[in-house]
Design an enzyme around this catalytic site. Structure first.
Site, PDB file in Angstrom:
ATOM      1  N   LYS A  81       0.852  -1.192   0.000  1.00  0.00           N
ATOM      2  CA  LYS A  81       0.000   0.000   0.000  1.00  0.00           C
ATOM      3  C   LYS A  81       0.881   1.232   0.000  1.00  0.00           C
ATOM      4  O   LYS A  81       1.857   1.300   0.750  1.00  0.00           O
ATOM      5  CB  LYS A  81      -0.857  -0.005   1.276  1.00  0.00           C
ATOM      6  CG  LYS A  81      -1.763   1.193   1.430  1.00  0.00           C
ATOM      7  CD  LYS A  81      -3.115   0.911   0.831  1.00  0.00           C
ATOM      8  CE  LYS A  81      -3.982   2.139   0.733  1.00  0.00           C
ATOM      9  NZ  LYS A  81      -3.562   3.090  -0.278  1.00  0.00           N
ATOM     10  N   LYS A 105       5.241   2.347   8.590  1.00  0.00           N
ATOM     11  CA  LYS A 105       3.995   2.990   9.054  1.00  0.00           C
ATOM     12  C   LYS A 105       2.902   1.951   9.283  1.00  0.00           C
ATOM     13  O   LYS A 105       2.192   1.989  10.294  1.00  0.00           O
ATOM     14  CB  LYS A 105       3.505   4.007   8.011  1.00  0.00           C
ATOM     15  CG  LYS A 105       4.312   5.288   7.946  1.00  0.00           C
ATOM     16  CD  LYS A 105       3.711   6.231   6.905  1.00  0.00           C
ATOM     17  CE  LYS A 105       4.623   7.412   6.639  1.00  0.00           C
ATOM     18  NZ  LYS A 105       4.057   8.365   5.675  1.00  0.00           N
ATOM     19  N   LYS A 117       5.180   2.093  -3.068  1.00  0.00           N
ATOM     20  CA  LYS A 117       5.266   3.499  -3.448  1.00  0.00           C
ATOM     21  C   LYS A 117       5.454   3.602  -4.950  1.00  0.00           C
ATOM     22  O   LYS A 117       6.084   2.733  -5.562  1.00  0.00           O
ATOM     23  CB  LYS A 117       6.450   4.193  -2.752  1.00  0.00           C
ATOM     24  CG  LYS A 117       6.239   5.686  -2.553  1.00  0.00           C
ATOM     25  CD  LYS A 117       5.204   5.957  -1.481  1.00  0.00           C
ATOM     26  CE  LYS A 117       5.009   7.424  -1.208  1.00  0.00           C
ATOM     27  NZ  LYS A 117       4.148   7.646  -0.050  1.00  0.00           N
ATOM     28  N   THR A 201      -3.850  12.920   6.974  1.00  0.00           N
ATOM     29  CA  THR A 201      -2.448  13.047   7.391  1.00  0.00           C
ATOM     30  C   THR A 201      -2.319  14.141   8.445  1.00  0.00           C
ATOM     31  O   THR A 201      -1.680  13.956   9.489  1.00  0.00           O
ATOM     32  CB  THR A 201      -1.536  13.346   6.185  1.00  0.00           C
ATOM     33  OG1 THR A 201      -1.660  12.279   5.242  1.00  0.00           O
ATOM     34  CG2 THR A 201      -0.077  13.473   6.608  1.00  0.00           C
ATOM     35  N   ASN A 232      -0.898  20.140   1.272  1.00  0.00           N
ATOM     36  CA  ASN A 232      -2.065  19.463   1.847  1.00  0.00           C
ATOM     37  C   ASN A 232      -1.928  19.305   3.357  1.00  0.00           C
ATOM     38  O   ASN A 232      -2.779  19.779   4.118  1.00  0.00           O
ATOM     39  CB  ASN A 232      -2.257  18.097   1.172  1.00  0.00           C
ATOM     40  CG  ASN A 232      -3.437  17.325   1.756  1.00  0.00           C
ATOM     41  OD1 ASN A 232      -3.328  16.683   2.793  1.00  0.00           O
ATOM     42  ND2 ASN A 232      -4.578  17.396   1.112  1.00  0.00           N
ATOM     43  N   SER A 359      -6.689   5.530   4.589  1.00  0.00           N
ATOM     44  CA  SER A 359      -6.709   4.788   3.322  1.00  0.00           C
ATOM     45  C   SER A 359      -7.143   3.341   3.571  1.00  0.00           C
ATOM     46  O   SER A 359      -7.898   2.762   2.799  1.00  0.00           O
ATOM     47  CB  SER A 359      -5.325   4.800   2.667  1.00  0.00           C
ATOM     48  OG  SER A 359      -5.189   5.904   1.805  1.00  0.00           O
TER      49      SER A 359
END
Length: 425
Positions: A81, A105, A117, A201, A232, A359
């Site tokens: 992911k 994470k 990624k 985030t 963001n 997510s």
């Protein structure tokens, strides 16, 4: 400092290389946990890396060849992911390092994922809407064999957003010949997105700031906060801090920084920023990013790019707490300096884990076809991150290590154990 393999000194360029520094801390974490060397050999690089070339028809009729990457670090725990970034400085080594961070994470917040990624070498600021659509669809076609709801689930990252995720989902669904909302996260709500994903985030960083402030006896109301970066994460975070009663005394973007010891008018700045998070060009009296990082404040949040706090400026940081919202903003040497000075450093792999957590919620909702309210999402996110923060803080205290090493120890353990049970090592 020695290389990740312990083969002697490294040069200055290698020292600030994100993949090298990540490998160094992983090696140290595995040593602390007592794992043999073959575990490090398995986890120091992604299991697979796909490099693709994409011919894209531009608006002027010409064809431009773009390079893209997709790294899948480790899928022992479950599907990989991680985000996809569109940026002119995307490199293979950066994508590899970011995939490892995603694994960490996921381990820290205990999700059934490994890290992935992706990135495309491009500058979306110089591309039209239709060119971006063609590039997004071209990338999905190029990597389609190794991604999917049970293999590798992409998401937004630097300079990508819910519209780009929508194009990618549509392209994958066309190829798959059925609707596949679980293929990608960070989608618009009408296409199976989750409430709270866009600000996830920043919400995660806010939760970590609150927990760190409790440990240091700092009241958020009236606390002086400096945020480097106004994209963001930085902009949402500035708003959350401002609304909680903190004084945001400094913010910055790629062109400079703003400082007001009495607190900036965050609502005004948010109203004036452009789609790439830049606002400082509207002001004459700006300071440099270097000066911003060294402002006298209670909480400093690097939310821009890597290698911002180094051994050169770590001794000049005046904050009591540093919370990393960006990926890799503090070097290994600077981490040691800050820790020795008694500054509480909350590492990126913990502080910015809110995005992948929500997510995961989005993917779960897609799989079950049942969607939660924003209040439910926020409640679940807070529960997970508060628990993760305290697990890492307590390990750091009991083992007398810094928060980064403690986070890596917790993050790497799940992957190592899953790989062992599978019989890989």
């Amino acid at each position: 400092m020695e290389s990740a393999k312990g083969n002697g000194p490294v040069n200055e360029e290698e020292k600030h290389d994100v993949l090298r520094s990540t490998q160094t801390v992983i090696h140290k974490a595995l040593d602390k946990l007592g794992y043999p060397e073959e575990v490090y050999e398995l986890l120091k690089e992604p299991l697979r890396l796909l490099t693709v070339k994409m011919p894209i028809r531009m608006d002027d009729g010409s064809v431009k060849i773009f390079t893209g990457y997709r790294a899948q670090h480790n899928d022992a725990v479950g599907p990989t992911k991680g985000g996809i970034r569109f940026h002119p400085n995307v490199t293979e080594r950066e994508v590899k390092a970011l995939s490892i961070w995603m694994s960490l994470k996921c381990g820290i917040v205990d999700l059934p994922y490994g890290g992935g990624k992706g990135g495309i070498v491009c500058d979306p600021r110089n591309m039209s809407f239709r060119e971006l659509e063609r590039l997004s669809r071209g990338y999905v076609r190029a990597i389609s064999q190794i991604v999917g709801p049970t293999k590798d689930i992409p998401a937004p990252d630097v300079f990508t957003n819910s519209q780009i995720m929508a194009w990618m989902m549509d392209e994958y669904s066309r190829m798959d010949e059925f609707n596949s909302p679980g293929f990608i996260t960070g989608k618009p709500l009408v296409l199976g997105g989750s409430h709270g994903r866009e600000s996830a985030t920043a919400k995660g960083v806010t939760i970590c700031i609150n927990e760190a402030a409790k440990k240091r006896g700092i009241d958020i109301k009236g606390a002086r906060v400096v945020i480097q970066g106004f994209g963001n994460a930085g902009s949402f975070l500035a708003k959350f801090m401002h609304d909680a009663g903190a004084k945001v005394i400094g913010i910055s973007d790629a062109y400079g920084a703003l400082h007001d010891p009495e607190g900036l008018d965050i609502d005004y700045l948010l109203d004036r920023r452009d789609s790439f998070g830049t606002v400082t060009k509207l002001f004459k009296s700006t300071i440099s990013n270097k000066e911003l990082l060294e402002l006298d404040c209670d909480i400093l949040v690097p939310a821009a790019i890597e290698n911002q706090i180094t051994e050169e400026n770590a001794a000049d940081i005046k904050a009591s707490i540093v919370v990393e919202a960006a990926n890799g903003p503090t070097t290994i040497e600077a981490t040691q300096i800050l820790t020795d000075r008694g500054i509480l450093l909350v590492p990126d792999v913990l502080a910015s884990a809110g995005g992948v957590t929500v997510s995961y919620f989005e993917w779960v909702q897609n799989n079950q076809g049942y969607y939660w309210s924003e209040e439910e999402v926020d409640e679940k996110l807070e529960k997970i991150l508060v628990k993760s923060f305290n697990n890492i803080y307590e390990l750091a205290q009991s083992r007398r290590v810094d928060m980064r090493l403690a986070a890596y120890m917790i993050g790497v353990r799940k992957m190592a154990e899953a790989s062992r049970f599978r019989g890989w090592i």
